[in-house]
Design an enzyme around this catalytic site. Structure first.
Site, PDB file in Angstrom:
ATOM      1  CB  SER A 128      -3.367  -3.439   6.872  1.00  0.00           C
ATOM      2  OG  SER A 128      -2.063  -3.810   6.539  1.00  0.00           O
ATOM      3  CB  SER A 145      -0.934  -0.001   1.215  1.00  0.00           C
ATOM      4  OG  SER A 145      -1.857  -1.061   1.120  1.00  0.00           O
ATOM      5  CG  ASN A 146       3.033   3.067   3.282  1.00  0.00           C
ATOM      6  OD1 ASN A 146       2.481   4.142   3.195  1.00  0.00           O
ATOM      7  ND2 ASN A 146       3.064   2.370   4.411  1.00  0.00           N
ATOM      8  CE  LYS A 154       0.469  -5.471   6.318  1.00  0.00           C
ATOM      9  NZ  LYS A 154      -0.016  -4.181   5.803  1.00  0.00           N
TER      10      LYS A 154
END
Length: 299
Positions: A266, A147-148, A264
């Site tokens: 988030s 995402s980053n 993962k």
């Protein structure tokens, strides 16, 4: 369970989202001295090559308080990583993080922003330098095109170039490649690219344009990805962006696949942490919120 840390932005005054644990060493040094002086600090990006935000987003002043939080959070992650027991690796991994043949991955991972020059083009040199600085920081690995890393902002060809550049600059880090796309063909191409380039795992969100897909459709999507992959696959649970959760019904149906390495998470939601830690027994659970790192380690 050894938590990984991926993809949580830290916002300074809601103006300049700062990807945590991703800034070049030169930024960290200048920021630290600014804190000592009691100054605010502006990171100009040295010709734009270190801007870690959307192509349309401009750098802004970071508050002293936010920088203190950034550095304290980074040091806390490193302390957690240092206390975490290491599993012996039975697999063939090119990095420091731990991965067994079953796809178990552990350690402290940094999200990698994709550096962009003022012309809007991907800056290969800046990414290589940044990965080199991360390799000297004591981290176990990195996530490229998460995402980053702003994977939806790049064409397939650009994502391939980013993947190639990062793989060439790995410097002993365990490497996870984001393969997200709404087009299954592109996902499979990036999965193949990850294996060809020597990535240790891939991170795959569900297709994120059409909301409320059937579980059957998601099972088919992940089934095709898992069948195609030659490396372990982490399912990416970030429903506030994709609109699609990695729920228990889906995990019931794909959980037996040998290539599913884990999840993962988030969400930043403690209840989701508790749910998924239980579901990931024998697999990897990565927490993407700095607020939950210690809770994940204790779970």
């Amino acid at each position: 369970l050894v938590p990984g840390y991926i993809d949580t932005p830290l916002t300074a005054g809601n103006r300049y989202p700062m990807p945590f644990l991703t800034q070049p060493a030169t930024f960290a040094e200048r920021a630290f001295h600014a804190i000592e002086r009691g100054d605010s600090y502006r990171e100009k990006g040295e010709g734009g090559s270190h801007r870690c935000s959307s192509r349309a987003r401009q750098a802004s002043t970071l508050s002293r308080a936010s920088l203190v939080i950034l550095l304290r959070s980074r040091n806390e992650i490193r302390r957690v990583a240092a206390r975490s027991p290491r599993r012996s690796s039975a697999g063939n991994t090119g990095g420091r993080g731990t991965m067994a043949i079953t796809g178990m991955i552990s350690g402290a991972f940094a999200p990698v922003p994709t550096p962009i020059g003022r012309d809007g083009a991907f800056d290969e040199g800046a990414l290589g330098r940044h990965l080199h600085s991360l390799s000297e920081s004591g981290l176990d690995g990195v996530v490229v095109l998460g995402s980053n890393g702003e994977f939806p902002s790049f064409t397939l060809e650009e994502r391939r170039r980013i993947a190639v550049t990062a793989a060439a600059a790995r410097s002993g880090l365990t490497m996870i490649l984001g393969v997200g796309s709404c087009a299954i063909g592109e996902v499979v191409e990036m999965v193949d690219e990850a294996a060809r380039l020597g990535y240790d795992a891939v991170l795959c969100p569900p297709p994120f344009y059409f909301r409320k897909p059937s579980t059957r459709g998601l099972v088919e999507f992940y089934g095709r990805v898992l069948d195609a992959s030659q490396v372990p696959v982490l399912a990416y649970h970030i429903p506030h962006l994709t609109g699609i959760p990695i729920d228990d019904e889906l995990l019931d149906m794909i959980g037996g696949h040998p290539r599913l390495a884990g999840v993962k998470d988030s969400t930043g939601d403690p209840s989701e942490l508790r749910r998924l830690v239980g579901r990931c027994a024998g697999r990897s659970y990565f927490v993407g919120s700095d607020r939950l790192v210690l809770a994940a380690r204790e779970a």
